[in-house]
Design a protein around this motif. Structure first.
Motif, PDB file in Angstrom:
ATOM      1  N   ASP A  16       0.856  -1.192   0.000  1.00 43.97           N
ATOM      2  CA  ASP A  16       0.000   0.000   0.000  1.00 43.97           C
ATOM      3  C   ASP A  16       0.891   1.242   0.000  1.00 43.97           C
ATOM      4  O   ASP A  16       1.851   1.305   0.765  1.00 43.97           O
ATOM      5  CB  ASP A  16      -0.887   0.027   1.255  1.00 43.97           C
ATOM      6  N   LYS A  42      -9.270  -3.828 -11.503  1.00 39.72           N
ATOM      7  CA  LYS A  42      -8.688  -3.753 -10.161  1.00 39.72           C
ATOM      8  C   LYS A  42      -9.241  -4.831  -9.246  1.00 39.72           C
ATOM      9  O   LYS A  42     -10.365  -5.268  -9.414  1.00 39.72           O
ATOM     10  CB  LYS A  42      -9.024  -2.344  -9.643  1.00 39.72           C
ATOM     11  N   GLU A  43      -8.422  -5.236  -8.281  1.00 36.95           N
ATOM     12  CA  GLU A  43      -8.879  -6.137  -7.213  1.00 36.95           C
ATOM     13  C   GLU A  43      -8.561  -5.492  -5.865  1.00 36.95           C
ATOM     14  O   GLU A  43      -7.519  -4.857  -5.750  1.00 36.95           O
ATOM     15  CB  GLU A  43      -8.165  -7.489  -7.305  1.00 36.95           C
ATOM     16  N   PRO A  44      -9.428  -5.673  -4.847  1.00 37.20           N
ATOM     17  CA  PRO A  44     -10.705  -6.349  -4.925  1.00 37.20           C
ATOM     18  C   PRO A  44     -11.638  -5.666  -5.921  1.00 37.20           C
ATOM     19  O   PRO A  44     -11.579  -4.446  -6.086  1.00 37.20           O
ATOM     20  CB  PRO A  44     -11.255  -6.272  -3.499  1.00 37.20           C
ATOM     21  N   ARG A  54     -14.261  -5.386   0.966  1.00 37.17           N
ATOM     22  CA  ARG A  54     -14.053  -3.983   1.394  1.00 37.17           C
ATOM     23  C   ARG A  54     -14.574  -3.749   2.815  1.00 37.17           C
ATOM     24  O   ARG A  54     -13.972  -3.008   3.586  1.00 37.17           O
ATOM     25  CB  ARG A  54     -14.767  -3.013   0.437  1.00 37.17           C
ATOM     26  N   ARG A  76     -11.289 -13.200  -7.254  1.00 34.13           N
ATOM     27  CA  ARG A  76     -10.352 -13.282  -8.394  1.00 34.13           C
ATOM     28  C   ARG A  76     -10.867 -14.241  -9.470  1.00 34.13           C
ATOM     29  O   ARG A  76     -10.795 -13.922 -10.661  1.00 34.13           O
ATOM     30  CB  ARG A  76      -8.988 -13.752  -7.859  1.00 34.13           C
ATOM     31  N   ASP A  97      -4.784  -3.740 -11.472  1.00 35.96           N
ATOM     32  CA  ASP A  97      -4.182  -3.144 -10.279  1.00 35.96           C
ATOM     33  C   ASP A  97      -4.438  -4.155  -9.156  1.00 35.96           C
ATOM     34  O   ASP A  97      -5.535  -4.213  -8.627  1.00 35.96           O
ATOM     35  CB  ASP A  97      -4.906  -1.793 -10.068  1.00 35.96           C
ATOM     36  N   ARG A  98      -3.474  -5.002  -8.899  1.00 33.64           N
ATOM     37  CA  ARG A  98      -3.484  -6.137  -7.976  1.00 33.64           C
ATOM     38  C   ARG A  98      -4.132  -7.367  -8.603  1.00 33.64           C
ATOM     39  O   ARG A  98      -5.096  -7.282  -9.341  1.00 33.64           O
ATOM     40  CB  ARG A  98      -4.190  -5.841  -6.637  1.00 33.64           C
ATOM     41  N   TYR A  99      -3.550  -8.517  -8.252  1.00 31.18           N
ATOM     42  CA  TYR A  99      -4.070  -9.821  -8.700  1.00 31.18           C
ATOM     43  C   TYR A  99      -3.460 -10.869  -7.768  1.00 31.18           C
ATOM     44  O   TYR A  99      -3.246 -10.580  -6.579  1.00 31.18           O
ATOM     45  CB  TYR A  99      -3.720 -10.009 -10.195  1.00 31.18           C
ATOM     46  N   SER A 102      -0.818 -10.330  -4.891  1.00 29.50           N
ATOM     47  CA  SER A 102      -1.269  -9.660  -3.659  1.00 29.50           C
ATOM     48  C   SER A 102      -1.664 -10.699  -2.621  1.00 29.50           C
ATOM     49  O   SER A 102      -1.329 -10.571  -1.439  1.00 29.50           O
ATOM     50  CB  SER A 102      -2.489  -8.763  -3.927  1.00 29.50           C
ATOM     51  N   SER A 103      -2.389 -11.732  -3.057  1.00 29.52           N
ATOM     52  CA  SER A 103      -2.808 -12.761  -2.089  1.00 29.52           C
ATOM     53  C   SER A 103      -1.600 -13.508  -1.536  1.00 29.52           C
ATOM     54  O   SER A 103      -1.516 -13.782  -0.336  1.00 29.52           O
ATOM     55  CB  SER A 103      -3.770 -13.757  -2.735  1.00 29.52           C
ATOM     56  N   GLN A 107      -1.706 -12.344   2.209  1.00 32.44           N
ATOM     57  CA  GLN A 107      -2.262 -13.436   3.016  1.00 32.44           C
ATOM     58  C   GLN A 107      -1.136 -14.368   3.467  1.00 32.44           C
ATOM     59  O   GLN A 107      -1.250 -15.031   4.494  1.00 32.44           O
ATOM     60  CB  GLN A 107      -3.331 -14.192   2.218  1.00 32.44           C
ATOM     61  N   GLU A 151      -6.695   1.022   6.024  1.00 30.07           N
ATOM     62  CA  GLU A 151      -7.300  -0.298   5.971  1.00 30.07           C
ATOM     63  C   GLU A 151      -6.463  -1.216   6.847  1.00 30.07           C
ATOM     64  O   GLU A 151      -5.419  -0.819   7.360  1.00 30.07           O
ATOM     65  CB  GLU A 151      -7.368  -0.779   4.519  1.00 30.07           C
ATOM     66  N   PHE A 153      -4.388  -3.502   6.495  1.00 29.60           N
ATOM     67  CA  PHE A 153      -2.994  -3.861   6.206  1.00 29.60           C
ATOM     68  C   PHE A 153      -2.035  -2.677   6.326  1.00 29.60           C
ATOM     69  O   PHE A 153      -0.911  -2.765   5.902  1.00 29.60           O
ATOM     70  CB  PHE A 153      -2.883  -4.466   4.812  1.00 29.60           C
TER      71      PHE A 153
HETATM   72  P1  TMP Z   1      -6.184  -1.395  -2.580  1.00 31.90           P
HETATM   73  O1  TMP Z   1      -5.906  -0.470  -1.451  1.00 31.90           O
HETATM   74  O2  TMP Z   1      -5.094  -1.503  -3.576  1.00 31.90           O
HETATM   75  O3  TMP Z   1      -7.543  -1.184  -3.183  1.00 31.90           O
HETATM   76  O4  TMP Z   1      -6.224  -2.892  -1.978  1.00 31.90           O
HETATM   77  C1  TMP Z   1      -6.955  -3.206  -0.866  1.00 31.90           C
HETATM   78  C2  TMP Z   1      -6.145  -3.921   0.168  1.00 31.90           C
HETATM   79  O5  TMP Z   1      -6.357  -5.336   0.039  1.00 31.90           O
HETATM   80  C3  TMP Z   1      -4.657  -3.700   0.136  1.00 31.90           C
HETATM   81  O6  TMP Z   1      -4.210  -3.494   1.470  1.00 31.90           O
HETATM   82  C4  TMP Z   1      -4.112  -5.009  -0.380  1.00 31.90           C
HETATM   83  C5  TMP Z   1      -5.126  -6.010   0.113  1.00 31.90           C
HETATM   84  N1  TMP Z   1      -5.217  -7.235  -0.701  1.00 31.90           N
HETATM   85  C6  TMP Z   1      -4.915  -8.474  -0.112  1.00 31.90           C
HETATM   86  O7  TMP Z   1      -4.587  -8.553   1.052  1.00 31.90           O
HETATM   87  N2  TMP Z   1      -5.026  -9.588  -0.880  1.00 31.90           N
HETATM   88  C7  TMP Z   1      -5.426  -9.580  -2.181  1.00 31.90           C
HETATM   89  O8  TMP Z   1      -5.492 -10.627  -2.834  1.00 31.90           O
HETATM   90  C8  TMP Z   1      -5.745  -8.278  -2.773  1.00 31.90           C
HETATM   91  C9  TMP Z   1      -6.200  -8.217  -4.197  1.00 31.90           C
HETATM   92  C10 TMP Z   1      -5.623  -7.152  -1.999  1.00 31.90           C
END
Ligand code: TMP
Length: 205
Positions: A16, A42-44, A54, A76, A97-99, A102-103, A107, A151, A153
């Motif tokens: 982030d 984008k994900e989520p 969210r 996903r 933007d993330r896929y 990220s997990s 995770q 958020e 994380f």
């Molecule tokens: P964002 O801020 O980029 O919209 O992403 C939302 C948050 O979710 C960000 O802290 C990363 C986290 N995330 C995961 O933990 N696992 C995932 O698979 C994805 C796609 C996002």
């Protein structure tokens, strides 16, 4: 291995505050300026599963790490089949933007990476993943400037663990390319372009 699509599937990753959304927009504009069709996503996602995610990320719903990991994997699989694959089959460039990485990186702080990989096995690897690498203090400064609500994380120290996971994964996965994300926006955009431009030959549209 032969791809099942004619398009090019690019994902943008990082902790982030690394600048993923800004760099995704710049990259998409550059590719479009060459006359190619681009889907930015984008994900989520904003779909039904993404909306539950969210609410968990904002702290509104309490969760166990494995519940969140399964939701990300389900979001996903839905995202890939309903949006990404149809665009790739039309020969478009897709930038997410993330896929999956990220997990594995996020995770993977709480759960075995092998299990996270397994539950994501419905979603294929991208053709190319750009990992925008920044240290936690640079990322934190950017998040503070942005002034968004935090958020789950964005806690102290966690970003360095996530970053470490990302960099470990990048060493093992040939489709992940690391870009130094500490510089000004234009400089980072140019570094990303150097990696992406040669791959655009794979797309005919
Ligand atoms: P964002 O801020 O980029 O919209 O992403 C939302 C948050 O979710 C960000 O802290 C990363 C986290 N995330 C995961 O933990 N696992 C995932 O698979 C994805 C796609 C996002």
């Amino acid at each position: 291995m032969k791809k099942e699509w004619q398009g090019l599937f690019i994902t943008i990753e990082g902790i982030d505050g690394a600048g993923l959304t800004t760099q995704t927009t710049i990259l998409a504009d550059r590719i479009r300026s060459l006359g190619k069709e681009v889907l930015v996503t984008k994900e989520p996602t904003s779909g039904p599963i993404g909306q539950v995610i969210r609410r968990i990320l904002s702290g509104e719903i309490k969760h166990e790490p494995c519940v969140l990991a399964l939701l990300f994997a389900a979001d996903r699989a839905y995202h890939f089949s309903s949006e990404i694959l149809p665009a790739l089959l039309k020969g478009q460039v897709v930038i997410s933007d993330r896929y999956i990485l990220s997990s594995l990186a996020y995770q993977g702080v709480f759960l075995p990476v092998s299990w996270v990989k397994e539950v994501n096995s419905c979603s294929p690897d991208p053709d190319l993943c750009i990992l925008i690498d920044v240290d936690e203090s640079t990322a934190r400064e950017r998040i503070e400037k942005r002034g968004n609500r935090r958020e789950i994380f964005e806690r102290e120290g966690e970003a360095e663990l996530i970053r470490r996971n990302y960099l470990e994964l990048a060493k093992k996965l040939s489709w992940v390319k690391v870009v130094d994300g500490r510089g000004p926006v234009d400089q980072v955009a140019n570094l990303i372009w150097k990696v992406v431009e040669p791959r655009l030959e794979e797309v005919s549209t």
